[in-house]
Scaffold this motif. Structure first.
Motif, PDB file in Angstrom:
ATOM      1  N   HIS A  66      10.589  -6.573-100.046  1.00 10.41           N
ATOM      2  CA  HIS A  66       9.565  -5.543-100.272  1.00 10.41           C
ATOM      3  C   HIS A  66       8.225  -6.113 -99.837  1.00 10.41           C
ATOM      4  N   ASP A 164      13.009  -8.060-106.251  1.00  6.21           N
ATOM      5  CA  ASP A 164      12.478  -7.895-107.609  1.00  6.21           C
ATOM      6  C   ASP A 164      13.148  -6.751-108.376  1.00  6.21           C
ATOM      7  N   HIS A 199      12.402 -13.349-109.056  1.00  7.11           N
ATOM      8  CA  HIS A 199      11.663 -14.388-109.777  1.00  7.11           C
ATOM      9  C   HIS A 199      12.571 -14.918-110.888  1.00  7.11           C
TER      10      HIS A 199
HETATM   11 ZN   LIG Z   1       7.619 -10.540-106.585  1.00  8.87          ZN
END
Ligand SMILES: [Zn+2]
Length: 287
Positions: A66, A164, A199
């Motif tokens: 992204h 994410d 993450h």
């Molecule tokens: Zn990120």
């Protein structure tokens, strides 16, 4: 920066500098595909060194999951590669990424050496495939964190680079709440061996259902808090008392950024549901 082998010729790299953001590499006999770049030039360059010296193959493609800065600003360090992303990623990098980098360069001298590199190859619907030696990568849309979010499945290894769409604490202010829930459900149904989340640490097969459940519960908890706050005259007053722990997540996650991202989630979700900022009883003036 840490790096770890996920499967044969599949690696992931984790930032020590920003929110445990991850990037990946899938290598073949004569080329490699990079999946996302890291937040700061020095870490993307360390990842590039590893590919050059340890894997000894040129990077032919950089896939961006992204458009957010921590995943794309390192595209610049792979000048020989074609950047691949969702068509909306191209649009958002043009409209938001370029001005955001210009602003960041005023604050951070280490960013002045880079430029935004827009995707050369994009797709909108369905899937896109990239073959790396014997490995087949399948790229597909997995929205929620942002509308342009995609994931990359290494089919033979059942390893998903999820971007994410899954991270240790969901972050939805730039995305869509319902889509986030749907994408989590989709991850849990894919029969995966490992998930490299955008993450945080790698999620092993036996941990995937638990991670999806935890994130779903977190999203449900913030939805309840936001709905409850909307019944108050001053919703913000209530939202400010809802800490990240009360929604089932620890504030030490994401390199200590979890508390801050959680607060933005509450306000962002209020905005998604009610189309306005939550009102507070105190008026703050900036000095
Ligand atoms: Zn990120």
């Amino acid at each position: 920066m840490q790096h770890e082998r996920v499967a044969e010729d599949v690696y992931f790299f984790q930032s020590d500098l920003y929110a445990q953001v991850n990037a990946g590499v899938v290598a073949g006999p004569d080329m490699a595909v990079v999946i996302d770049t890291l937040a700061y030039p020095e870490e993307t360059l360390a990842m590039r060194d590893f590919i050059e010296h340890e894997l000894q193959v040129p990077v032919r493609y950089v896939v961006n999951t992204h458009y957010h800065a921590d995943h794309t600003w390192g595209n610049y360090f792979f000048p020989g590669a074609k950047v691949v992303a969702h068509s909306l990623c191209h649009q958002y990098l043009t409209e938001r990424g370029i001005p955001a980098l210009e602003a960041a360069q005023k604050e951070n001298a280490s960013l002045r050496q880079i430029k935004i590199v827009l995707p050369h190859v994009t797709f909108t619907d369905g899937e896109m495939g990239i073959q790396v030696g014997k490995k087949s990568l399948r790229l597909f849309s997995l929205p929620g964190h942002s509308a342009d979010s995609i994931a990359i499945l290494v089919q033979e290894d059942r390893v998903l680079f999820a971007g994410d769409a899954i991270m240790t604490v969901p972050y939805i202010i730039d995305g869509d709440f319902e889509e986030s829930l749907k994408s989590l459900k989709r991850i849990s149904r894919m029969g995966l061996e490992n998930v490299v989340q955008g993450h945080g640490d790698i999620i092993l097969r036996g941990e995937i259902d638990g991670a999806v459940k935890d994130n779903t519960e977190y999203l449900n908890a913030i939805r309840r808090a936001v709905r409850k706050s909307a019944r108050r005259k001053y919703p913000l007053d209530l939202l400010e008392t809802v800490d990240v722990e009360s929604c089932g997540k620890s504030r030490v996650l994401l390199g200590g950024l979890a508390g801050q991202l959680h607060r933005r989630n509450l306000i962002g979700l209020y905005h998604q549901f009610y189309g306005e900022e939550p009102l507070g009883s105190e008026v703050y003036f900036e000095s």
